[in-house]
Design an enzyme around this catalytic site. Structure first.
Site, mmCIF file in Angstrom:
data_model
loop_
_atom_site.group_PDB
_atom_site.id
_atom_site.type_symbol
_atom_site.label_atom_id
_atom_site.label_comp_id
_atom_site.label_asym_id
_atom_site.label_seq_id
_atom_site.Cartn_x
_atom_site.Cartn_y
_atom_site.Cartn_z
ATOM 1 N N HIS A 223 24.323 53.785 50.528
ATOM 2 C CA HIS A 223 24.013 52.418 50.956
ATOM 3 C C HIS A 223 22.869 51.851 50.107
ATOM 4 C CE1 HIS A 223 23.490 49.214 54.109
ATOM 5 N NE2 HIS A 223 22.265 49.229 53.634
ATOM 6 N N GLU A 224 21.786 52.607 50.002
ATOM 7 C CA GLU A 224 20.635 52.119 49.233
ATOM 8 C C GLU A 224 20.988 52.033 47.749
ATOM 9 O OE1 GLU A 224 18.428 50.804 50.945
ATOM 10 O OE2 GLU A 224 18.900 51.756 52.867
ATOM 11 N N HIS B 158 22.317 48.641 47.112
ATOM 12 C CA HIS B 158 21.212 47.693 46.888
ATOM 13 C C HIS B 158 20.652 47.853 45.467
ATOM 14 C CE1 HIS B 158 20.635 45.926 50.852
ATOM 15 N NE2 HIS B 158 20.495 47.089 51.447
#
Lengths: 495, 495
Positions: free
Chosen positions: B258-259, B262
């Site tokens: 997920h990160e 980003h």
């Protein structure tokens, strides 16, 4: 308006300096290799902001207003120090600051590659440019403060220090140290190094254990790894680093204890004056005195080694041992090993000053114009041959290209190392005179006895006095070489 | 003067923002516990400097001058965005900014303790104060921009987003998701979790291996540990964090991915516009769309899990395995587990929007005055009962006190999470339509195929378009729920 507006302005500058300290620590410890560009830009911008805020006319007006107010001694010194910083910031034209910064940055980058390739030719023109601009800057400061140009540079690392303070100390050391090195080498007792490898996590655990014993506040600081050990951050977030040699745990252990000395100074600075010039540490020489007091005076001595040996054994071996190489009488010999070497940062305390004095002689001559940049390698070789019987002919890597300082535009910094060593000995002698049973306290691990004394007499006083005045105040006499030479004669059995 | 002076001013602001990003990362990842005071001061000072530089009259003059010059499209948007930031910065009185900052800081600190003690009474007055000041700020911005006050808050997290964009999306989701959750729970296939414990260093190695496969540039970024996973730093130094659960490696694996979503966005932003508003990422919703595209659309799907399973086995077990719980068909079920729960940050993608919509309904009512602070716990309980059949009566810790946002003064932020999920589905559907064989590329680990497309269509465009316009431009239609609902129906076998 009075004093408060000036204080508030320097609180803001202090916050910028906190950011700069943390970004610099991060750059050395955490930053990925490809992020140097953006970090360099950010550091330059923040440094520029500190300079702008310091040099602004408004600062001068605030200083004048504050000087009119009724001030306590701390405030008065703070105002005087800020006035001096303001004058210094305005003395050097902004164009010159930028040109020097750019030239030093280019020269340092070239040096980083050229040093490994022993390529003096690649840096000589860039170094000449740095030195020309440094000379210009020194002259601008000298004109503003009506002083000697080299003294103006010294002042930026150790306020109020002059060549007149340094010369007698260095002359005495230069006269006696070469002979003492000969004697020490002749008498050096045999010692056996414990055999590694020592896993890095155990070495780290050892460093942390000793830091904690000494009194380092881990709630306000960290230990990490970097290429060169250093102490960074600030008094409320003091970050030291080390590097590990798998085959020699003493290297890292003493590096950690050295940086812990710096850190204890930072952590002991007066809480009420955070971020203000008067609340900051004294200059580089006094700072180095606190790391060397820790490393050289305390930790390489027998009482500390008797205290530390069981911790060393438990942490590195998992249990106590009777093996002779792990006993204090052997470890203390390893801790006092003397060796003639090319490299300053690897030098022991007996040969180290000779490395520093060489650089002092050369950099003062470079600034005065008595030595040309082209002549550095020959002058280096001659000086090393004379003081340490080592030839650096054709060996630039381990000779005149070994230190970053000149290539980065840092002239006037080198004397701090040896003045720090001399201060450390003189301050520690006073501590032993004034604290009954200090050696026993160290042997028992009661370090608070020493640090309570240091907080009262040194750390807690920030920059209230110029460092040499502080040393004189604490020890009852002007800085001299006798305590340092006594210490060397005792440790190296030269009496 | 033209455009360049404005650009240069925002380069300086960009450097301050770099420092702020790094100091915030350090605070969450590295800083010792006792250093919060000095760090808080420094962050406040630097934030204040960014605000001062943005809001200064000089900025307005530079904007006016730049707007007269001939501008390319990037410059034109940059000037427009700066003008908007300048107007927003001037719209809110400095006194109100300070009062809100202080109130939010006090409230958040109280909340940190009170949440664990289930003590709603301790925070209610402080929260009321934060909300009153937030309402004042929203009104000031609404007056300046002639818009709805809640829209003014939304704008600060996702520029140009309004309630009119959100309402139809949330109404549709609210209507169908509770039934889909029922169905998904009824049909959920059995799956067996691999048995831990999984040593943290192996989990970390797994995270790093997958980051590298995906294309994360470790030369310009890091992976570390923090209490809550986040992506910080900046495009040239992107720092993501995770936390490790020894018994469930999937938690950290998906958090890292997920990160990484980003981070890939940050690392893909246009190099020529570093530090400038136009070169920054779009708002929070678009940012979240990139993390959720990675985590939900790509990594929890079968093609990615087929790619990752051998790496997972090798890294965690040291060798491939035939054990059924380690095979893709089992892992993909674990990756799509649905569960009704109290806590938003632990929610799966099917229930997550219901948590967000609850908060959206409540915070809009709080801002409008339709809901009093005293009524929050009851409203929370009723809404959770209706949408997820869970009672939070008397349970503040896992109810209305679970999120920091309101207590820290962040109203208008919550919608980003679910809009991001909806955007992610719509963008990923377009990617699959436009990239032939995308699923196969993912199964083979050829992630550059996807990221080349994302760089061209999303990442490399910075903030050139408002996020909703960008989504419409990339996907050919305004943001709607169909791609998201299709995705959910397919993954949870609800067709």
């Amino acid at each position: 308006m009075g004093y408060d507006a000036l204080h508030e302005r320097f609180r803001r500058i202090g916050d910028l300096n906190h950011a700069l300290a943390m970004l610099s620590w991060d750059e050395a410890v955490m930053m990925p290799t490809g992020s140097g560009g953006v970090r360099g830009e950010a550091l330059a911008t923040l440094t520029g902001m500190v300079h702008e805020l310091t040099a602004a006319s408004e600062t001068g007006e605030l200083v004048d207003a504050a000087a009119q107010a009724e001030l306590n001694p701390w405030q008065a010194v703070n105002v005087a120090k800020i006035r001096r910083d303001w004058e210094a910031a305005r003395a050097v034209p902004a164009d010159l600051v930028r040109a020097l910064s750019r030239a030093a940055s280019t020269c340092e980058q070239t040096w980083r590659v050229a040093r490994g390739e022993n390529d003096w030719g690649a840096v000589v023109d860039k170094l000449r440019r740095v030195l020309d601009l440094t000379r210009e800057k020194a002259q601008a400061l000298a004109d503003a403060f009506d002083c000697d140009p080299y003294d103006a540079l010294l002042d930026s690392y150790e306020p109020r220090l002059t060549r007149r303070d340094i010369d007698p100390v260095f002359s005495e050391l230069e006269a006696v140290l070469p002979g003492m090195v000969d004697d020490a080498l002749a008498r050096q007792p045999a010692a056996r190094a414990p055999l590694g490898p020592f896993p890095l996590d155990r070495q780290e655990a050892l460093g942390r254990a000793l830091m904690a014993e000494v009194g380092f506040d881990f709630e306000r600081g960290r230990l990490d790894v970097s290429h060169h050990p250093f102490c960074g951050g600030d008094p409320d977030d003091t970050r030291i680093t080390t590097r590990y040699n798998e085959n020699d745990f003493l290297e890292s252990m003493f590096a950690v204890l050295h940086e812990t000395g710096h850190a204890m100074y930072e952590q002991g600075l007066p809480k009420d004056w955070r971020g203000q010039p008067v609340g900051s540490a004294g200059g580089m020489a006094l700072h180095e005195s606190q790391s060397l007091l820790m490393e050289m005076q305390v930790c390489r001595g027998l009482p500390f080694i008797e205290f530390a040996a069981p911790i060393v054994q438990r942490t590195l071996l998992g249990a106590p041992t009777d093996a002779p190489e792990w006993q204090p009488d052997n470890l203390v010999k390893l801790a006092a090993k003397v060796e003639r070497g090319y490299i300053r940062v690897d030098a022991d305390e007996l040969t180290y000053p000779l490395h520093v004095i060489l650089r002092y002689r050369l950099e003062t001559a470079l600034l005065d114009g008595g030595l040309g940049v082209d002549e550095i390698p020959d002058a280096w070789h001659e000086s090393m041959s004379a003081s340490l019987s080592l030839s650096t002919a054709g060996n630039f890597t381990d000779g005149c290209m070994q230190d970053v300082h000149w290539f980065a535009g840092l002239l006037g910094y080198f004397p701090s190392y040896t003045l720090g060593a001399v201060m450390a000995a003189q301050i520690f002698r006073s501590a032993r005179n004034q604290i009954r049973g200090l050696d026993d306290a160290i042997r028992e691990g009661s370090f608070h006895v020493l640090f309570d004394w240091l907080r009262q007499h040194v750390h807690g006083r920030g920059s209230l006095l110029p460092s040499l005045d502080l040393v004189a105040d604490v020890t009852g006499s002007r800085l001299g070489t006798d305590a340092f030479l006594d210490h060397l004669r005792t440790r190296y059995a030269l009496v």
